[in-house]
Scaffold this motif. Structure first.
Motif, PDB file in Angstrom:
ATOM      1  N   ALA A   1      -7.742   3.954  -1.963  1.00 15.84           N
ATOM      2  CA  ALA A   1      -7.997   4.518  -0.637  1.00 15.84           C
ATOM      3  C   ALA A   1      -7.902   3.475   0.462  1.00 15.84           C
ATOM      4  N   PHE A   2      -8.362   2.247   0.191  1.00 16.55           N
ATOM      5  CA  PHE A   2      -8.483   1.271   1.269  1.00 16.55           C
ATOM      6  C   PHE A   2      -7.440   0.155   1.239  1.00 16.55           C
ATOM      7  N   ALA A   3      -6.673   0.041   0.143  1.00 15.10           N
ATOM      8  CA  ALA A   3      -5.590  -0.948   0.130  1.00 15.10           C
ATOM      9  C   ALA A   3      -4.578  -0.685   1.252  1.00 15.10           C
ATOM     10  N   PRO A   4      -4.188   0.579   1.515  1.00 12.96           N
ATOM     11  CA  PRO A   4      -3.267   0.809   2.638  1.00 12.96           C
ATOM     12  C   PRO A   4      -3.850   0.378   3.983  1.00 12.96           C
ATOM     13  N   LEU A   5      -5.163   0.476   4.119  1.00 15.18           N
ATOM     14  CA  LEU A   5      -5.798   0.044   5.362  1.00 15.18           C
ATOM     15  C   LEU A   5      -5.636  -1.461   5.555  1.00 15.18           C
ATOM     16  N   LEU A   6      -5.848  -2.222   4.477  1.00 18.86           N
ATOM     17  CA  LEU A   6      -5.661  -3.666   4.537  1.00 18.86           C
ATOM     18  C   LEU A   6      -4.206  -4.007   4.844  1.00 18.86           C
ATOM     19  N   LEU A   7      -3.278  -3.338   4.163  1.00 14.23           N
ATOM     20  CA  LEU A   7      -1.853  -3.602   4.371  1.00 14.23           C
ATOM     21  C   LEU A   7      -1.444  -3.299   5.807  1.00 14.23           C
ATOM     22  N   THR A   8      -1.908  -2.168   6.336  1.00 13.17           N
ATOM     23  CA  THR A   8      -1.558  -1.796   7.710  1.00 13.17           C
ATOM     24  C   THR A   8      -2.094  -2.817   8.707  1.00 13.17           C
ATOM     25  N   ALA A   9      -3.335  -3.240   8.521  1.00 14.47           N
ATOM     26  CA  ALA A   9      -3.919  -4.211   9.449  1.00 14.47           C
ATOM     27  C   ALA A   9      -3.191  -5.546   9.412  1.00 14.47           C
ATOM     28  N   ARG A  10      -2.649  -5.905   8.233  1.00 15.87           N
ATOM     29  CA  ARG A  10      -1.945  -7.185   8.098  1.00 15.87           C
ATOM     30  C   ARG A  10      -0.513  -7.127   8.629  1.00 15.87           C
ATOM     31  N   VAL A  11       0.242  -6.080   8.247  1.00 16.93           N
ATOM     32  CA  VAL A  11       1.678  -6.061   8.541  1.00 16.93           C
ATOM     33  C   VAL A  11       2.046  -5.187   9.731  1.00 16.93           C
ATOM     34  N   ALA A  12       1.136  -4.297  10.148  1.00 16.53           N
ATOM     35  CA  ALA A  12       1.421  -3.431  11.299  1.00 16.53           C
ATOM     36  C   ALA A  12       0.218  -3.401  12.234  1.00 16.53           C
TER      37      ALA A  12
END
Length: 292
Positions: A150-161
């Motif tokens: 659930a929260f891995a995409p949140l981390l990825l979005t904050a880092r790369v977008a």
């Protein structure tokens, strides 16, 4: 006190500062009521402390002295960019610092989701400071995989977008909180995060300690009220039921749904109020010492 009764109580906003190797961080909290029957309530992941306003007022109206805290990274507290700042243990140490600041020797510590895990951690690292625990939908063994997904995409979005996170923040900040339903306002506050601190927050929680392991949990002797929800994949009722079974002084209460305490809180407010008052029924005579 019945669920229909309302008692007006005082409300005060306060702040404290915690020192670490990173420097000095500011935490904000709200106090409800007065007296020595202390209760500390902790919010869920990324949520502001005001998610517990209703419960805090119900408890204070029954005679408790309630404090809702924004741990680091939440609500109106500081939000550093360092992942080391964010872990369940760090949040638990902030609760102990809050008790020291208030001059409270003990408190009933309660929380929802992440806040529930932090409450358990407080009992693990400072058992003498915990009078009781109110643990709603803890995230334990049966939920970790779902939490990562659930929260891995949140981390990825904050880092790369990061512009996507900043854009969402700008949109939600433009919505006046006074014109939307209360829980919609809570949701808007939950996504009001800058990309750097958001990425650090999720990174720190993913790679840090998320809850006391079973061996440590089994040593918790404080009375505990465990509230679980059916049909909630992120907070399986199985985790809450298992936690209650593992501990000798725990009681399990099944909520009708994840929304019951949010939309129809009277029954669970009453259950929690009775539990808290029972924890404080036999008070000791230890003195309160307020820091200068």
């Amino acid at each position: 006190m019945t669920g229909a009764q309302r008692v007006l109580t005082s409300e005060r906003i306060g702040q404290l500062f915690v020192e670490s190797e990173r420097g000095r961080d500011r935490l904000e909290y709200t106090e409800y009521g007065a007296g020595d029957a202390w209760v500390v309530l902790l919010p869920g992941l990324l949520m502001p402390r005001r998610m517990h306003d209703h419960l805090a007022r119900a408890l204070a109206g029954a005679g408790a002295h309630v404090v809702t805290l924004d741990p680091l990274g939440h609500g109106r507290s500081d939000k550093p960019d360092d992942p080391v700042a964010y872990s369940v243990t760090e949040f638990a140490e902030q609760v102990v610092a809050l008790l020291d600041h208030l001059g409270a020797h003990q408190a009933v510590v309660g929380g929802t989701s992440l806040g529930a895990n932090v409450a358990l951690e407080v009992a693990a690292i400072a058992p003498d400071r915990v009078r009781g625990l109110v643990v709603e939908m803890p995230v334990l063994d049966n939920a970790l995989e779902v939490a990562i997904v659930a929260f891995a995409p949140l981390l990825l979005t904050a880092r790369v977008a990061p512009l996507a996170v900043s854009g969402l923040r700008a949109l939600t900040r433009a919505v006046p909180r006074g014109v939307v339903p209360w829980w919609v306002g809570i949701g808007l506050d939950t996504v009001d995060h800058r990309p750097g601190p958001l990425a650090a927050y999720v990174h720190g929680l993913f790679f840090g300690r998320t809850a006391p392991p079973l061996k440590e949990r089994s040593r918790i002797a404080a009375p505990m009220l465990v509230v679980g929800h059916p049909r909630d994949p992120l907070h399986p009722a199985a985790d809450a039921e298992l936690l209650a079974e593992q501990l000798p002084n725990a009681t399990f209460e099944r909520a009708g749904s994840i929304l019951e305490w949010r939309l129809r809180p009277e029954r669970l407010d009453l259950v929690a109020t009775r539990f808290v008052l029972d924890c404080w029924k036999h008070r000791d005579n230890r003195r309160r010492v307020r820091k200068a």
